[in-house]
Write a protein that holds these residues in place. Sequence first.
Motif, PDB file in Angstrom:
ATOM      1  N   VAL A  43       0.859  -1.186   0.000  1.00 30.16           N
ATOM      2  CA  VAL A  43       0.000   0.000   0.000  1.00 30.16           C
ATOM      3  C   VAL A  43       0.893   1.233   0.000  1.00 30.16           C
ATOM      4  N   LEU A  44       0.696   2.110  -0.989  1.00 34.29           N
ATOM      5  CA  LEU A  44       1.386   3.412  -1.057  1.00 34.29           C
ATOM      6  C   LEU A  44       0.336   4.512  -0.999  1.00 34.29           C
ATOM      7  N   GLU A  45       0.458   5.410  -0.005  1.00 37.77           N
ATOM      8  CA  GLU A  45      -0.511   6.499   0.171  1.00 37.77           C
ATOM      9  C   GLU A  45       0.239   7.824   0.145  1.00 37.77           C
ATOM     10  N   ILE A  46      -0.154   8.702  -0.785  1.00 41.61           N
ATOM     11  CA  ILE A  46       0.484  10.015  -0.954  1.00 41.61           C
ATOM     12  C   ILE A  46      -0.556  11.083  -0.661  1.00 41.61           C
ATOM     13  N   ASN A  47      -0.262  11.962   0.314  1.00 40.76           N
ATOM     14  CA  ASN A  47      -1.146  13.067   0.676  1.00 40.76           C
ATOM     15  C   ASN A  47      -0.553  14.356   0.121  1.00 40.76           C
ATOM     16  N   GLY A  48      -1.281  14.990  -0.762  1.00 39.73           N
ATOM     17  CA  GLY A  48      -0.821  16.255  -1.305  1.00 39.73           C
ATOM     18  C   GLY A  48      -0.635  16.189  -2.819  1.00 39.73           C
ATOM     19  N   THR A  49      -0.643  17.359  -3.439  1.00 38.77           N
ATOM     20  CA  THR A  49      -0.511  17.445  -4.895  1.00 38.77           C
ATOM     21  C   THR A  49       0.914  17.724  -5.339  1.00 38.77           C
ATOM     22  N   ASP A  50       1.785  18.122  -4.412  1.00 40.47           N
ATOM     23  CA  ASP A  50       3.154  18.449  -4.792  1.00 40.47           C
ATOM     24  C   ASP A  50       4.055  17.222  -4.878  1.00 40.47           C
ATOM     25  N   LEU A  51       3.588  16.076  -4.394  1.00 38.93           N
ATOM     26  CA  LEU A  51       4.400  14.857  -4.408  1.00 38.93           C
ATOM     27  C   LEU A  51       4.073  14.030  -5.653  1.00 38.93           C
ATOM     28  N   VAL A  52       5.115  13.545  -6.332  1.00 39.63           N
ATOM     29  CA  VAL A  52       4.948  12.779  -7.569  1.00 39.63           C
ATOM     30  C   VAL A  52       5.704  11.454  -7.432  1.00 39.63           C
ATOM     31  N   GLN A  53       5.026  10.347  -7.733  1.00 38.42           N
ATOM     32  CA  GLN A  53       5.681   9.040  -7.714  1.00 38.42           C
ATOM     33  C   GLN A  53       6.525   8.892  -8.979  1.00 38.42           C
ATOM     34  N   GLN A  54       7.826   8.699  -8.819  1.00 32.96           N
ATOM     35  CA  GLN A  54       8.744   8.665  -9.946  1.00 32.96           C
ATOM     36  C   GLN A  54       9.052   7.245 -10.425  1.00 32.96           C
ATOM     37  N   THR A  55       8.978   6.248  -9.569  1.00 33.80           N
ATOM     38  CA  THR A  55       9.257   4.864  -9.955  1.00 33.80           C
ATOM     39  C   THR A  55       8.136   3.965  -9.460  1.00 33.80           C
ATOM     40  N   GLY A  56       8.075   2.799 -10.063  1.00 31.81           N
ATOM     41  CA  GLY A  56       7.145   1.801  -9.574  1.00 31.81           C
ATOM     42  C   GLY A  56       7.700   1.071  -8.381  1.00 31.81           C
ATOM     43  N   PHE A  57       6.952   0.095  -7.905  1.00 34.75           N
ATOM     44  CA  PHE A  57       7.400  -0.680  -6.757  1.00 34.75           C
ATOM     45  C   PHE A  57       8.586  -1.556  -7.157  1.00 34.75           C
ATOM     46  N   LEU A 109      10.843  -0.913  -2.341  1.00 36.29           N
ATOM     47  CA  LEU A 109      11.343   0.439  -2.515  1.00 36.29           C
ATOM     48  C   LEU A 109      10.486   1.198  -3.518  1.00 36.29           C
ATOM     49  N   VAL A 110      10.345   2.511  -3.314  1.00 33.94           N
ATOM     50  CA  VAL A 110       9.643   3.382  -4.247  1.00 33.94           C
ATOM     51  C   VAL A 110      10.226   4.794  -4.093  1.00 33.94           C
TER      52      VAL A 110
END
Length: 579
Positions: A43-57, A109-110
Motif C-alpha cells: 500500500v502506497l498512500e500520498i497526501n498532497g498534490t506536490d508529491l509525484v511518484q517517480q518509480t514503480g514498486f 522500494l519506491v
Amino acid sequence: MQQKLIYILFIFASVISYGQVNLSLETDKAEYNGKDIVNLTIVLEINGTDLVQQTGFQLPDLSKFNLIGSGSVTNTFIDPATNTLITQKVSRIALEPKKKGKIKIGSVLVTVSNKIYKTEPFDVNIKDIIEKRSLASNVSNEIYLNMEIEDREVYQDQPTVAVLRVYSKNMDNFRKVKDVRLPRQDNLNVHPISLGKSEIDPSGSGNMASQVLAVFMVFPNESGYVEVPSVSASVSSYSNKNKIVSNKVKLNVKKLPEGSPEHFKNAVGNFSVNVYNASKDKIEVEKPVNVIVKVSGEGNLPDMYLPKIIASPDYEVFSPKITSKVAPGTTGMKGEVFANYVVIPKKSGAISIRTEDFAFFDPASREYVDLGQKTLALNAFSHDQILESRTTVEKVNEYTNTLLETVNTPVLKTTTFKVKEKSKFHWNILLTNIAILVGLFICYLLFKTWQKKRALVRETASPKPLGSVAETEKQIRETLKTDINDYFSYLENLKDSGDYEKFFDTLEEMDVDVRKQHFQSSSGDFKTFLESQYGSTVAEEYRNLSQRIQMEKYSPLKSSEGIDELLKAVVNLYSRISK
C-alpha cells in the motif's frame, strides 16, 4: 487565548499531514502450510498534490517463491476535513513457496519526489507438511507422487513441461508403480514427452529416493488460473492393488495480447503453411485430384485449427483426411500436420485453389504473424484434350493395355504385361508392343482357319433345331458368364497381401465382365439398365460405389480398414447384379 492555541495546533497538524507519504508491506498471516499461497499486500498512500511518484514498486528478491499472480489498483479522493488530495495505490502478489522453514521477505522500494521510501523486512514461517499416501501402516513402505511444473506462468495455448516423480524410502516400491494416467480436463490438452522410468535418485527430499515416471506437456486453452489435476498411478503387490495420486498444480495462464487478426483462431507457436498437388499426372475435368495442405512448425500443432480449402464453383472439395508426424520439441510439439483433400475440377482451364487466411501468435516475439491465404494454381484439361495430347507411342500402349484387359481372367493376370507410361521414348517398349500385336494377329488368323474347318464339319452333320430367341440368348449368356466368386476370393487375397494397385485393376475387370453379362458396353448404359431392371435404388448404389472406388484408387493414403469396407460393399452389390 485558549481558542488561539487550538487554532495554532490545527495549523501545525495540517502542515504535518500535507505532503505525507506512507508505504507498507503486509501478509495475510505469518505462518503457512506447505501448500498455502502467500499473499503480499503493498500500500502506497500520498497526501498532497506536490508529491509525484517517480518509480514503480521495486520488489525484493522472491526467488524462493513461485509467482502465481499479481494485480494493482489506484484510488484518488479528497479528504473533506483537510481538503487534501490523497492518492492510494494497492498491489497484491500471490506467491507459492518453494522451500520450507523461515523465509525472509525484503524491503519494497519506491521513489517519490526524489526521495526513496522503503518497508521493513520480515520473516514468514512455512511449515514442513507434505501429504503422503502410504501403502501400509509401516512407515518404511511409504510412497507418494509429486508433480513438478517449473514454469507456471504461460500464455493461453502455450505449453509448459510437467515432471512426475515418485518418492519412497523403500526402493523395492519403485518397480511396483505402474499404469500412470496423465490428467484429463476440458480446459487443457496434455501430450506425453516420455513415459519411461528414469534411474533411481537416492538423494531425494526427506531421506527418500526418487524416480521420474513421466514427462509431459500441458497446453492450457483458456486464460486465468487453471488447475492441473492430479496424476494417478497404481501400485501392485502380491496381496492387493492400491492407487496413488499426485498433487495438483495451479497455472497462471495469461490472456493473449489484444490486436489479433480477425481470422486468428488458436495457433500459438511458429508455423508455416504449404499447399501442393500430390499427383504428377495431368489433371482431368471430373476426375479426383489429391491436394495437400501442410502445416509445419512448433507449438500447439496437434490441437490447433488448420486452414481449410475455400469452396468454389470451379471445383468440388470433400472433407480431408488428417495425418500428423509430430514429436516433442523445445517450445511445443514439433513436426508436420497434413490435410489430404480430394478436389474434383468442374471446368477446364486455369483453376485457383485457395485456403483460408491463417495467423498465429509467436510467444518468443510476443507478436501476431499473419500468413494470409495460400493459393495453388492448377490447369485442368478435358477428356478430348488429354487424348489429343498423347503421342503415337502412348496411344499404342493404351490400345495394347485395353486388349490385355479384355482377355484377362482372375486366374491368369495378364495385367502384369500392361505397359506403363514413360516420360522418355524407349524403342524396346515399341518393339515389344509390335511383337505382341503381330502374335495376336497370327493367333486371330489361326482361329479363323480353325473356325472354317469346324464349319465344314458341321455342314456334313445333321442340322439341329435353332430354338427360340430366348433360348439362344440364354446360351450366349452362359458362354459369357464368369464366376463372380472367383473375383471375390481373388480380391480378398489382394487385400490381405496389400497389393492395392492390382486390387483396383481387378475391380475394373470385374465391372467389365458384369457389364458384358448384360450386354452393356459403357457405364452410363449400365446405370440405365440397372435402373430399369433393378430399380433406382440399385442404380444409385452402383453410381456411389463407382465414385467411391475412384476416390480410394487415387488416394495417396490407403488404409486396410477402408479397403476392407470397400470390398464388403463391392461383394454386396455385385453379388446381386451379376448373373
